[in-house]
Design a protein around this motif. Structure first.
Motif, PDB file in Angstrom:
ATOM      1  N   ARG A 125      24.911  66.780  56.194  1.00 32.30           N
ATOM      2  CA  ARG A 125      24.497  65.379  56.324  1.00 32.30           C
ATOM      3  C   ARG A 125      24.796  64.671  55.013  1.00 32.30           C
ATOM      4  N   THR A 126      25.703  63.709  55.065  1.00 29.57           N
ATOM      5  CA  THR A 126      26.044  62.903  53.906  1.00 29.57           C
ATOM      6  C   THR A 126      25.944  61.442  54.296  1.00 29.57           C
ATOM      7  N   GLY A 127      24.933  60.761  53.787  1.00 25.53           N
ATOM      8  CA  GLY A 127      24.713  59.382  54.197  1.00 25.53           C
ATOM      9  C   GLY A 127      24.356  59.341  55.677  1.00 25.53           C
ATOM     10  N   TRP A 129      27.771  66.377  60.523  1.00 26.11           N
ATOM     11  CA  TRP A 129      28.764  67.213  61.191  1.00 26.11           C
ATOM     12  C   TRP A 129      28.441  68.681  60.945  1.00 26.11           C
ATOM     13  N   GLN A 130      29.120  69.547  61.691  1.00 19.42           N
ATOM     14  CA  GLN A 130      28.850  70.973  61.605  1.00 19.42           C
ATOM     15  C   GLN A 130      30.121  71.743  61.266  1.00 19.42           C
ATOM     16  N   GLY A 131      29.914  72.909  60.710  1.00 15.49           N
ATOM     17  CA  GLY A 131      31.045  73.758  60.367  1.00 15.49           C
ATOM     18  C   GLY A 131      30.557  75.098  59.870  1.00 15.49           C
ATOM     19  N   ARG A 132      31.474  75.860  59.286  1.00 18.29           N
ATOM     20  CA  ARG A 132      31.126  77.192  58.788  1.00 18.29           C
ATOM     21  C   ARG A 132      31.454  77.269  57.306  1.00 18.29           C
ATOM     22  N   ASP A 136      34.926  75.740  45.793  1.00 17.30           N
ATOM     23  CA  ASP A 136      36.258  75.611  45.194  1.00 17.30           C
ATOM     24  C   ASP A 136      36.140  75.677  43.675  1.00 17.30           C
ATOM     25  N   PRO A 137      37.271  75.652  42.943  1.00 13.03           N
ATOM     26  CA  PRO A 137      37.220  75.798  41.485  1.00 13.03           C
ATOM     27  C   PRO A 137      36.428  74.727  40.760  1.00 13.03           C
ATOM     28  N   SER A 138      36.129  73.616  41.431  1.00  5.29           N
ATOM     29  CA  SER A 138      35.314  72.579  40.794  1.00  5.29           C
ATOM     30  C   SER A 138      33.839  72.741  41.124  1.00  5.29           C
ATOM     31  N   GLY A 139      33.505  73.745  41.937  1.00  4.52           N
ATOM     32  CA  GLY A 139      32.115  73.989  42.281  1.00  4.52           C
ATOM     33  C   GLY A 139      31.632  73.249  43.510  1.00  4.52           C
ATOM     34  N   CYS A 140      32.532  72.634  44.264  1.00  3.71           N
ATOM     35  CA  CYS A 140      32.155  71.936  45.493  1.00  3.71           C
ATOM     36  C   CYS A 140      32.160  72.901  46.674  1.00  3.71           C
ATOM     37  N   LEU A 141      31.307  72.631  47.638  1.00  4.90           N
ATOM     38  CA  LEU A 141      31.204  73.478  48.827  1.00  4.90           C
ATOM     39  C   LEU A 141      32.381  73.221  49.767  1.00  4.90           C
ATOM     40  N   ILE A 142      32.935  74.285  50.327  1.00  9.51           N
ATOM     41  CA  ILE A 142      34.000  74.161  51.315  1.00  9.51           C
ATOM     42  C   ILE A 142      33.435  74.585  52.673  1.00  9.51           C
ATOM     43  N   GLY A 182      37.398  71.838  63.942  1.00  8.92           N
ATOM     44  CA  GLY A 182      38.838  71.841  64.170  1.00  8.92           C
ATOM     45  C   GLY A 182      39.583  72.819  63.299  1.00  8.92           C
ATOM     46  N   GLY A 183      38.834  73.614  62.528  1.00  6.78           N
ATOM     47  CA  GLY A 183      39.473  74.599  61.660  1.00  6.78           C
ATOM     48  C   GLY A 183      39.962  74.036  60.350  1.00  6.78           C
ATOM     49  N   ARG A 184      39.574  72.800  60.035  1.00  2.00           N
ATOM     50  CA  ARG A 184      40.013  72.161  58.796  1.00  2.00           C
ATOM     51  C   ARG A 184      38.977  72.370  57.697  1.00  2.00           C
ATOM     52  N   PRO A 185      39.408  72.808  56.517  1.00  2.93           N
ATOM     53  CA  PRO A 185      38.463  72.935  55.399  1.00  2.93           C
ATOM     54  C   PRO A 185      38.116  71.560  54.846  1.00  2.93           C
ATOM     55  N   ARG A 186      36.848  71.289  54.704  1.00  2.00           N
ATOM     56  CA  ARG A 186      36.391  70.012  54.167  1.00  2.00           C
ATOM     57  C   ARG A 186      35.566  70.258  52.913  1.00  2.00           C
ATOM     58  N   ARG A 187      35.761  69.423  51.937  1.00  2.00           N
ATOM     59  CA  ARG A 187      35.110  69.564  50.634  1.00  2.00           C
ATOM     60  C   ARG A 187      33.827  68.738  50.619  1.00  2.00           C
TER      61      ARG A 187
END
Length: 254
Positions: free
Chosen positions: A207-209, A213-216, A221-227, A232-237
């Motif tokens: 939940r952002t704002g 959405w849902q995912g796994r 990543d190297p900056s410390g953000c969650l992937i 749809g199988g797309r990686p989201r940061r």
């Protein structure tokens, strides 16, 4: 000020018997009730406090709520630690990961297996037993300081754990992980996080704002953000927002 049995109070003398770090813990403040240890340490940092300065408190009145809730009689450890790393502002998030890694090691030394959950919680099973906050100051492209704040349910992390021993161990491990970040780089910290990631492979709700959405979970990543891999199988940061685990109790393989 809260009431604490004398045998459970933090003692600099007792702590230093177990403190082996050379940088972390070089200056230690043991306080009673404060607004927040991070706020106190921020004021000290602005007046030139050296790297490794630590502020402990028995009670915080204005600290940010931790992800866990402790009972009124829980034995907690509350502290903040000052770092002055030579890093770019974009590296602060991953540098902060050393706090959660040190905390999982400290809990592991008490005989309990702990994992990390983005952004900086420490869990035993599904229970959050510790949380790490990060406060930083930058000037242009230079980080002036990073303050890592900790709140730990010591009695949950290890039955009968001695707060002074646990505190010293945590400071020793913070120095270890600081050194790993400095000498071995981001890759070593990133790999350690991935190995202990309690969200990896889990079904998550983000939940952002107003967006939900849902995912796994697929690590950080190297900056410390969650992937997070979406439906749809797309990686989201994910850089911020609320993360909720949807498959608690599931034994589904990744």
């Amino acid at each position: 000020m809260i009431s604490m049995p004398a045998c459970d109070r933090l003692s600099l003398d007792l702590m230093r018997r177990h403190l082996a770090a050379e940088i972390v813990g070089r200056h230690v403040y043991l306080l009673g009730t404060v607004d927040s240890t991070t706020a106190v340490l921020r004021r000290l940092a602005e007046r030139g406090a050296v790297e490794g300065t630590v502020v402990f408190a028995e009670e915080q009145t204005a600290a940010a709520d931790a992800a866990f809730r402790s009972s009124p009689d829980a034995i907690t450890l509350e502290l903040s630690v000052l770092f002055r790393p030579e890093i770019a502002p974009g590296d602060v998030r991953l540098f902060a990961a050393v706090g959660a890694l040190a905390l999982t090691d400290a809990i592991g030394a008490e005989g309990a297996a702990a994992d990390v959950r983005w952004p900086s919680d420490v869990v035993i099973g599904e229970r959050v037993v510790g949380a790490v906050t990060v406060d930083d100051a930058t000037a242009g492209d230079r980080v002036q300081h990073v303050i890592l704040g900790f709140r730990v349910n010591v009695d949950v992390a290890g039955a009968g754990a001695d707060r002074n021993v646990f505190a010293a161990r945590l400071l020793n491990l913070l120095e270890k992980w600081r050194e790993i970040f400095v000498t071995r780089g981001r890759a070593a910290v990133l790999a350690a996080w991935q190995a202990r990631d309690g969200l990896r492979g889990r079904r998550l709700q983000i939940r952002t704002g107003t967006a939900v959405w849902q995912g796994r979970g697929r690590g950080i990543d190297p900056s410390g953000c969650l992937i997070v891999e979406d439906s749809g199988g797309r990686p989201r940061r994910v850089t911020d927002g609320e993360v909720r685990i949807l498959d608690i109790g599931s034994e589904e393989d990744v």
